[in-house]
Scaffold this motif. Sequence first.
Motif, short mmCIF file in Angstrom:
data_model
loop_
_atom_site.label_atom_id
_atom_site.label_comp_id
_atom_site.label_asym_id
_atom_site.label_seq_id
_atom_site.Cartn_x
_atom_site.Cartn_y
_atom_site.Cartn_z
N GLU A 82 -16.68 -74.69 -84.86
CA GLU A 82 -16.34 -75.04 -83.49
C GLU A 82 -17.02 -76.34 -83.08
N VAL A 83 -16.51 -76.94 -82.03
CA VAL A 83 -17.12 -78.14 -81.45
C VAL A 83 -18.46 -77.74 -80.83
N GLN A 84 -19.44 -78.59 -81.01
CA GLN A 84 -20.77 -78.36 -80.44
C GLN A 84 -21.03 -79.38 -79.34
N LEU A 85 -21.44 -78.90 -78.17
CA LEU A 85 -21.88 -79.78 -77.09
C LEU A 85 -23.40 -79.81 -77.13
N SER A 86 -23.96 -81.00 -77.23
CA SER A 86 -25.41 -81.18 -77.31
C SER A 86 -25.93 -81.83 -76.04
N LYS A 87 -27.07 -81.34 -75.58
CA LYS A 87 -27.74 -81.94 -74.42
C LYS A 87 -29.18 -82.25 -74.83
N TYR A 88 -29.49 -83.55 -74.84
CA TYR A 88 -30.85 -84.00 -75.14
C TYR A 88 -31.53 -84.37 -73.84
N SER A 89 -32.59 -83.66 -73.49
CA SER A 89 -33.40 -83.96 -72.30
C SER A 89 -34.62 -84.76 -72.72
N ILE A 90 -35.45 -85.14 -71.77
CA ILE A 90 -36.65 -85.96 -72.07
C ILE A 90 -37.48 -85.29 -73.17
N GLY A 91 -37.79 -86.09 -74.20
CA GLY A 91 -38.60 -85.63 -75.33
C GLY A 91 -37.81 -84.98 -76.44
N GLN A 92 -36.54 -84.70 -76.23
CA GLN A 92 -35.75 -84.05 -77.28
C GLN A 92 -35.17 -85.09 -78.24
N PHE A 93 -34.93 -84.66 -79.48
CA PHE A 93 -34.56 -85.55 -80.58
C PHE A 93 -33.98 -84.74 -81.71
N TYR A 94 -33.52 -85.44 -82.76
CA TYR A 94 -33.12 -84.81 -84.02
C TYR A 94 -33.53 -85.79 -85.11
N ASN A 95 -34.53 -85.41 -85.90
CA ASN A 95 -35.05 -86.28 -86.96
C ASN A 95 -33.98 -86.57 -88.02
N LYS A 96 -34.29 -87.50 -88.92
CA LYS A 96 -33.36 -87.88 -89.98
C LYS A 96 -32.90 -86.65 -90.76
N ASP A 126 -32.53 -93.22 -71.34
CA ASP A 126 -33.14 -94.16 -72.29
C ASP A 126 -33.49 -93.40 -73.56
N GLY A 127 -33.57 -94.12 -74.68
CA GLY A 127 -33.79 -93.47 -75.97
C GLY A 127 -32.49 -92.80 -76.37
N GLY A 128 -32.60 -91.73 -77.17
CA GLY A 128 -31.41 -90.99 -77.55
C GLY A 128 -30.41 -91.77 -78.35
N GLU A 158 -29.97 -89.82 -87.38
CA GLU A 158 -30.93 -89.21 -86.47
C GLU A 158 -30.57 -89.55 -85.03
N VAL A 159 -31.14 -88.78 -84.12
CA VAL A 159 -31.09 -89.09 -82.69
C VAL A 159 -32.53 -89.28 -82.25
N THR A 160 -32.85 -90.47 -81.75
CA THR A 160 -34.22 -90.77 -81.34
C THR A 160 -34.56 -90.02 -80.05
N PRO A 161 -35.85 -89.82 -79.76
CA PRO A 161 -36.23 -89.08 -78.56
C PRO A 161 -35.71 -89.72 -77.28
N VAL A 162 -35.24 -88.87 -76.38
CA VAL A 162 -34.83 -89.32 -75.04
C VAL A 162 -36.09 -89.51 -74.22
N THR A 163 -36.20 -90.65 -73.55
CA THR A 163 -37.40 -90.95 -72.77
C THR A 163 -37.14 -90.93 -71.26
#
Length: 181
Positions: A82-96, A126-128, A158-163
């Motif tokens: 299925e399709v995934q909806l992602s929400k990155y808040s401050i400090g959230q990320f996904y490493n390489k 910002d970030g992300g 990767e997704v860098t941390p959201v600031t």
Amino acid sequence: MWSPVWIWNSEIPSKICDEIIDCSNKIKYEKGLTEQDDSGRQVDIKFLDEEFNWINALIIGYVIFANGNNFLYELSKSDIEEVQLSKYSIGQFYNKHTDFNFHRESRSHTRKLSVSVQLSDEDSYDGGDLLLYFGGEKYVTPKSKGSVIVFDSRMTHEVTPVTRGERYSLVKWFHGDNPLA
């Protein structure tokens, strides 16, 4: 000429991006986990089931076009994830990581193409950054709302941390009946 990534910048209209986020509000977010462990990933996710087929159909069109004009992979006729909806808040990320898994028992073993759709306005956070790595090069993907990025599932990214703010995106994987590697 072949490219490791296929990009449409600001392709999907802003109103549709907003509707995707809004219409999925009845589903609760859960903590995003990986098959190995979750130490390299902090993101809230929800999977959009058959009630959201229009979103899936929208994404499939872009993948079919990119595959037919660039990747030329034999994709499965069945839709496995299925399709995934992602929400990155401050400090959230996904490493390489890669979206493909070499372990045959893993569901991600037959993933061939990955797609990411930017749903947030780039000025709202910002970030992300979604970064892709191929052949010693780093690709910084567009952050403009409505951008569609299709890439080989074996590609490190990767997704860098959201600031500041929140970053919303759609993610989807397309499989083949046989793995690439």
